[in-house]
Design a protein around this motif. Structure first.
Motif, PDB file in Angstrom:
ATOM      1  N   THR A  98       0.736  -1.224  -0.025  1.00  0.00           N
ATOM      2  CA  THR A  98       0.075   0.097  -0.066  1.00  0.00           C
ATOM      3  C   THR A  98       0.815   1.216   0.021  1.00  0.00           C
ATOM      4  OG1 THR A  98      -0.074   0.149   2.442  1.00  0.00           O
ATOM      5  CG2 THR A  98      -1.776  -1.322   1.329  1.00  0.00           C
ATOM      6  N   GLY A  99       2.017   1.108   0.137  1.00  0.00           N
ATOM      7  CA  GLY A  99       2.935   2.244   0.327  1.00  0.00           C
ATOM      8  C   GLY A  99       3.167   2.939   1.538  1.00  0.00           C
ATOM      9  N   ARG A 100       2.531   2.358   2.713  1.00  0.00           N
ATOM     10  CA  ARG A 100       2.701   2.909   3.982  1.00  0.00           C
ATOM     11  C   ARG A 100       4.028   2.899   4.251  1.00  0.00           C
ATOM     12  NH1 ARG A 100       0.198   1.224   9.562  1.00  0.00           N
ATOM     13  NH2 ARG A 100      -0.301   3.102  10.380  1.00  0.00           N
ATOM     14  N   LEU A 101       4.718   1.868   4.043  1.00  0.00           N
ATOM     15  CA  LEU A 101       6.239   1.367   4.056  1.00  0.00           C
ATOM     16  C   LEU A 101       6.527   1.584   3.171  1.00  0.00           C
ATOM     17  CD1 LEU A 101       8.503   1.352   6.334  1.00  0.00           C
ATOM     18  CD2 LEU A 101       8.172  -1.113   6.269  1.00  0.00           C
ATOM     19  N   THR A 102       7.706   2.484   2.535  1.00  0.00           N
ATOM     20  CA  THR A 102       8.268   2.472   1.457  1.00  0.00           C
ATOM     21  C   THR A 102       9.875   1.988   1.660  1.00  0.00           C
ATOM     22  OG1 THR A 102       9.149   4.626   1.552  1.00  0.00           O
ATOM     23  CG2 THR A 102       6.952   4.452   0.378  1.00  0.00           C
ATOM     24  N   PRO A 103      10.416   1.338   0.424  1.00  0.00           N
ATOM     25  CA  PRO A 103      11.914   1.014   0.835  1.00  0.00           C
ATOM     26  C   PRO A 103      12.837   2.176   1.450  1.00  0.00           C
ATOM     27  CG  PRO A 103      11.082   0.368  -1.466  1.00  0.00           C
ATOM     28  CD  PRO A 103      10.033   1.129  -0.806  1.00  0.00           C
ATOM     29  N   GLN A 104      12.208   3.445   1.045  1.00  0.00           N
ATOM     30  CA  GLN A 104      13.301   4.354   1.295  1.00  0.00           C
ATOM     31  C   GLN A 104      12.845   5.009   2.928  1.00  0.00           C
ATOM     32  OE1 GLN A 104      15.442   6.530  -0.440  1.00  0.00           O
ATOM     33  NE2 GLN A 104      16.038   6.810   1.818  1.00  0.00           N
ATOM     34  N   MET A 105      11.672   4.512   3.327  1.00  0.00           N
ATOM     35  CA  MET A 105      11.423   4.677   4.858  1.00  0.00           C
ATOM     36  C   MET A 105      12.268   3.645   5.594  1.00  0.00           C
ATOM     37  SD  MET A 105       7.451   5.259   4.581  1.00  0.00           S
ATOM     38  CE  MET A 105       7.160   5.351   6.302  1.00  0.00           C
ATOM     39  N   LEU A 106      12.390   2.441   5.208  1.00  0.00           N
ATOM     40  CA  LEU A 106      13.073   1.361   5.815  1.00  0.00           C
ATOM     41  C   LEU A 106      14.536   1.682   5.882  1.00  0.00           C
ATOM     42  CD1 LEU A 106      12.941  -1.283   7.656  1.00  0.00           C
ATOM     43  CD2 LEU A 106      12.789  -2.455   5.529  1.00  0.00           C
ATOM     44  N   ASP A 107      14.932   1.985   4.670  1.00  0.00           N
ATOM     45  CA  ASP A 107      16.489   2.363   4.534  1.00  0.00           C
ATOM     46  C   ASP A 107      16.635   3.300   5.514  1.00  0.00           C
ATOM     47  OD1 ASP A 107      16.160   0.515   2.587  1.00  0.00           O
ATOM     48  OD2 ASP A 107      17.199   2.109   0.959  1.00  0.00           O
ATOM     49  N   ASP A 108      15.817   4.499   5.706  1.00  0.00           N
ATOM     50  CA  ASP A 108      16.319   5.496   6.731  1.00  0.00           C
ATOM     51  C   ASP A 108      16.360   5.129   7.962  1.00  0.00           C
ATOM     52  OD1 ASP A 108      16.320   7.234   4.563  1.00  0.00           O
ATOM     53  OD2 ASP A 108      14.425   8.068   4.830  1.00  0.00           O
ATOM     54  N   VAL A 109      15.586   4.037   8.393  1.00  0.00           N
ATOM     55  CA  VAL A 109      15.325   3.781   9.706  1.00  0.00           C
ATOM     56  C   VAL A 109      16.701   3.016  10.059  1.00  0.00           C
ATOM     57  CG1 VAL A 109      14.274   2.192  11.488  1.00  0.00           C
ATOM     58  CG2 VAL A 109      13.106   3.763   9.921  1.00  0.00           C
ATOM     59  N   LEU A 110      17.087   1.982   9.136  1.00  0.00           N
ATOM     60  CA  LEU A 110      18.194   1.268   9.126  1.00  0.00           C
ATOM     61  C   LEU A 110      19.361   1.768   9.252  1.00  0.00           C
ATOM     62  CD1 LEU A 110      17.541  -2.066   7.026  1.00  0.00           C
ATOM     63  CD2 LEU A 110      17.161  -1.810   9.638  1.00  0.00           C
TER      64      LEU A 110
END
Ligand code: DU
Ligand code: SF4
Length: 255
Positions: free
Chosen positions: A234-246
């Motif tokens: 759904t795009g609620r979590l994008t790859p970029q968002m997860l990369d930023d957290v990591l």
């Protein structure tokens, strides 16, 4: 006492009748595309670096993912999304995670879950969470001071980890910090870890300035939406968002 010994104990566990029945039922019925697979159908140990600075805390094994392959987050879309991000951020040697013998290695990071057996509808009961809590507590304990950051995927893992840490002598604020994507909470340990030799500072003949206690152990929790398809499709979590957290986790862990 070692992570290997903990895992040996864990994989024998049958304490939750509902989850034992479900993990084994799913393994009997299987999913058509995995017809020829022998499902693991047991509790799933944590996976990755035994000296991890970052611990990823999920929810529970997926019925046809980790419950099939025997390795956390392995063999389903959630894992694809998570390990691809770890690979982009320099924490995994490859972007895919398909089976327990696919050569994936994690560096500086480890993945685990507060409930180790696949639950129906991905929803463990509060009682199952409490029953499984000691395995997570023990894992955190065994990782010891090397673990500086917990990346917590979703509200269930957040609540479970905070409960576990509170029981283990960590200073968890009241009211409890709320889960949100982007939440960042640093906890301190109130009491020395069990088994810590509090008189140890004197053994080498060096008394710290004015007898100051050593700096408190800290652990920073980073909240992140879960990597389930409900969020990633759904795009609620994008790859970029997860990369930023990591990347934030890497930074905080000094990696
Ligand atoms: O024998 P082994 O399970 O592959 O683990 C050997 C060694 O490598 C152990 O210290 C854990 C570490 N490790 C790791 O850093 N990342 C992984 O994904 C798996 C194991
Ligand atoms: Fe044991 Fe945890 Fe599985 Fe319950 S969920 S049976 S406590 S390993």
């Amino acid at each position: 006492p070692s992570l290997a010994a903990l895992d040996d104990h864990l994989i024998q566990c049958r304490a939750c009748p509902r989850l034992v029945a479900w993990r084994e039922h799913v393994a009997e019925v299987k999913r058509a595309s995995f017809r020829d697979d022998d499902y693991w159908a047991r509790p799933v140990p944590g996976f990755g670096d035994e000296r991890a600075g970052i611990l990823v805390v999920g929810l529970a094994p997926a019925a046809h993912g980790a419950n099939r392959t025997g390795r956390m987050f392995t063999g389903d879309r959630s894992g694809d999304f998570l390990f691809a991000s770890m690979h982009r951020t320099g924490l995994a040697n490859q972007a895919t995670s398909v089976s327990a013998d696919d050569g994936l290695r994690l560096t500086g990071i480890r993945v685990t879950a507060p409930v180790r057996c696949a639950p129906p509808d991905n929803k463990p009961t509060p009682e199952e969470r409490r029953r499984c809590g000691p395995y997570l507590a023990r894992e955190v304990e065994l990782l010891g001071e090397t673990v500086r950051v917990a990346v917590v995927l979703g509200g269930f893992g957040w609540q479970a980890l905070l409960s576990t840490l509170a029981e283990q002598g960590w200073d968890v604020p009241r009211p409890r910090p709320r889960f949100t994507h982007g939440a960042e909470v640093t906890l301190r340990r109130r009491t020395p870890a069990p088994g810590t030799d509090t008189a140890g500072a004197h053994h080498d003949g060096e008394v710290p300035d004015g007898g100051q206690p050593p700096p408190a152990q800290t652990l920073t929790l980073l909240g992140c939406f879960h990597v389930s398809q409900q969020n990633t499709f759904t795009g609620r979590l994008t790859p970029q968002m997860l990369d930023d957290v990591l990347l934030r986790a890497r930074d905080l862990a000094g990696l």
